[in-house]
Design a protein around this motif. Structure first.
Motif, mmCIF file in Angstrom:
data_model
loop_
_atom_site.group_PDB
_atom_site.id
_atom_site.type_symbol
_atom_site.label_atom_id
_atom_site.label_comp_id
_atom_site.label_asym_id
_atom_site.label_seq_id
_atom_site.Cartn_x
_atom_site.Cartn_y
_atom_site.Cartn_z
ATOM 1 N N CYS A 193 2.707 -3.262 3.958
ATOM 2 C CA CYS A 193 1.958 -2.674 5.064
ATOM 3 C C CYS A 193 1.150 -3.776 5.752
ATOM 4 N N GLU A 218 -4.013 -1.975 8.577
ATOM 5 C CA GLU A 218 -4.242 -0.664 7.980
ATOM 6 C C GLU A 218 -5.442 -0.632 7.049
ATOM 7 N N ARG A 227 4.321 1.920 -3.661
ATOM 8 C CA ARG A 227 3.752 0.898 -2.783
ATOM 9 C C ARG A 227 4.853 0.259 -1.941
ATOM 10 N N GLN A 249 -2.059 7.244 7.752
ATOM 11 C CA GLN A 249 -2.962 6.299 7.110
ATOM 12 C C GLN A 249 -2.251 5.595 5.952
ATOM 13 N N THR A 250 -2.908 4.564 5.425
ATOM 14 C CA THR A 250 -2.344 3.808 4.322
ATOM 15 C C THR A 250 -3.373 3.679 3.214
ATOM 16 N N GLY A 282 0.806 -1.213 0.000
ATOM 17 C CA GLY A 282 0.000 0.000 0.000
ATOM 18 C C GLY A 282 0.839 1.263 0.000
ATOM 19 N N TYR A 283 0.135 2.406 -0.001
ATOM 20 C CA TYR A 283 0.778 3.719 -0.003
ATOM 21 C C TYR A 283 0.726 4.315 1.409
ATOM 22 N N ARG A 284 1.846 4.480 2.024
ATOM 23 C CA ARG A 284 1.889 5.110 3.349
ATOM 24 C C ARG A 284 1.808 6.621 3.179
ATOM 25 N N ARG A 285 0.890 7.253 3.924
ATOM 26 C CA ARG A 285 0.690 8.696 3.834
ATOM 27 C C ARG A 285 1.281 9.402 5.056
ATOM 28 N N THR A 306 -4.810 2.326 -0.609
ATOM 29 C CA THR A 306 -4.780 1.186 -1.530
ATOM 30 C C THR A 306 -4.776 1.662 -2.982
#
Length: 501
Positions: A255, A259, A252, A113-114, A106-109, A116
């Motif tokens: 994760c 999450e 990506r 938050q994470t 996933g994308y860690r912000r 998809t």
């Protein structure tokens, strides 16, 4: 496959698994007339006024004397409000320990938050800026986005409200939460907010109220300040072109499944929803909760009559009472608008065998699995609890899912018996079919066939595991069938509450 399903020994109706002709026999009872597949048959005499039971619960009352073998449906079953005896925190099953720690890519912000997915969102404060937003989005063709492979797309989230509404009421606050929630959803990497300038939903107010900070990946603009539609569209396109390289930098990475926050939805339900797909999704929700993730049930009118099952699972009395406060609000809402809580089910639901909202709700609540209810939230309110939670919303699917995504959901799981094809950008949406006949007819749109449970080809747990594992794959970038077909641009529907002035 048996000709019927009995869900509990205390039930006085069973459900036909195929169309039954007059004279067919079920549990030594002769069927009186044609009964469609998915519809109910009485197995004992039910006198006028006596309760009809399915799922070991009351789903309505006999409107006339019902004989053994009679088709039980709208002609002889009536809705009444049920006086429930509520218990709190009396059915708290322990959350099972997972065998392994599951992960996804996933994308860690920066918010913690994470995501998809990785979209740029064009949000509109009012219907008057909808055309400008659409024009901006349609400029960015696949060819123009080819240089930015980590950006999933440019999406215009337009709606039909934002003005002619009370400035301090429930509806105004709900719309604010929706816009703020989409701007903060972890599946959104960049935001352009477009307004007209004179509307009730002022962008400056929204930014101030929710602590949004304009910057390279969050840019507001108004048509009136920019000098008209054409100039605004050109400025918006230029702004998004500046954002694209920044949003494309996201990568990506591995994760934990904790999450994930999944919107649990059903639409176009039938009699099998509460027997196959919804319990399977409930098992998937239990698997996710065991990993520390979050499942979000919604559609308050569609737990009406089943809320006592959820209060017993509330982690404490405060959570349970919060749910009952929502039920009371909806009863008042229906009454003051001269409606009935039984206005739902829809004609399609009834054709599929559902008769009353009580019956529909008992099946719909199964999507929430068996773990404790950890939190109850307003429509589009940020969900901060981990585990199984509930968010207030109408039963209208687009409005409900819009609220869940605004609350933070980064995946959507949607069960359907009649056949729903909707998608919900920026969060990928999977479809779970309740029956094999519809799955075969709409296989291009359905991701999982839970009808195999009915035929004995798979268990609830096996299909639930299949659903859960697809959540992990979708979260890592695999497209659901609705997503692959391009659905999701037109299902942004904020719940409009209150008077339009």
């Amino acid at each position: 496959m048996q000709a019927h399903v009995r869900l509990d020994e205390s039930d006085n109706v069973v459900t036909a698994t195929r169309a039954l002709e007059s004279g067919s026999r079920i549990e030594s009872v002769a069927v009186n007339g044609l009964v469609p597949a998915g519809h109910k048959v009485a197995t004992v005499r039910i006198p006028t006024g006596e309760p009809v039971r399915k799922y070991a619960q009351v789903i309505g009352y006999a409107a006339t004397d019902i004989s053994p073998g009679d088709h039980v449906h709208m002609h002889n079953l009536e809705f009444r409000s049920v006086d429930q005896g509520y218990e709190f925190a009396t059915n708290l099953r322990p959350v099972p320990q997972p065998e392994r720690c599951d992960t996804f890519m996933g994308y860690r912000r920066d918010t913690g938050q994470t995501g998809t997915r990785n979209y740029i969102a064009i949000l509109t404060s009012v219907n008057c800026s909808a055309t400008a937003a659409r024009m901006m989005a349609t400029h960015f063709t696949p060819e123009r986005l080819a240089a930015y492979p980590n950006v999933d797309g440019i999406v215009a989230f337009v709606h039909g409200t934002g003005c002619a509404m009370g400035g301090d009421g429930t509806g105004f606050e709900a719309l604010q939460r929706v816009l703020w929630g989409y701007a903060r959803n972890p599946n959104v990497g960049g935001v352009l907010m477009a307004g007209l300038g004179c509307e009730m939903m002022q962008i400056d107010w929204l930014i101030e109220a929710h602590g949004l900070k304009p910057g390279p990946t969050f840019r507001p603009m108004n048509i009136q300040d920019r000098g008209g539609l054409r100039k605004t569209v050109e400025a918006g396109i230029a702004t998004i072109e500046e954002m694209l390289p920044l949003v494309n930098k996201a990568r990506r990475e591995e994760c934990p499944a904790s999450e994930l926050m999944v919107a649990l939805q059903c639409g176009g339900s039938d009699a099998w929803s509460g027997i196959t797909a919804n319990p399977a999704v409930g098992h998937a929700c239990d698997l996710l909760v065991a990993q520390g993730g979050t499942g979000v049930l919604a559609e308050t009118p569609e737990i009406y009559g089943a809320e006592h099952l959820l209060t017993a699972r509330a982690s404490d009395r405060r959570v349970g009472e919060s749910l009952l406060d929502l039920i009371r609000w909806w009863e008042d809402y229906a009454e003051r608008n001269r409606g009935s809580m039984d206005n739902n089910p829809s004609p399609g639901n009834k054709k599929g065998g559902l008769t009353t909202i009580l019956e529909k709700s008992l099946g719909a609540a199964a999507k929430g699995g068996t773990t404790p209810l950890r939190g109850v939230y307003r429509y589009a309110e940020p969900i901060t609890s981990k585990g199984f939670t509930f968010m207030d919303s109408p039963g209208y699917d687009p409005a409900s899912v819009t609220g869940q995504i605004a609350s933070g959901c980064n995946l959507v799981c949607f069960t359907t018996g009649r056949g729903s094809t909707a998608g919900y950008k920026p969060s990928p949406s999977m479809k779970v079919a309740t029956n094999s006949e519809m799955y075969g007819r709409m296989e291009e749109d359905m991701d999982v066939n839970a009808g195999r449970i009915l035929t004995g080809d798979a268990s609830v747990e096996e299909v639930g595991r299949e659903i859960y594992e697809m959540w992990l794959r979708m979260a890592s970038g695999e497209m659901s069938k609705s997503e692959a077909q391009g659905l999701g641009d037109f299902e942004f529907v904020p719940w409009q509450i209150g008077a339009v002035m």
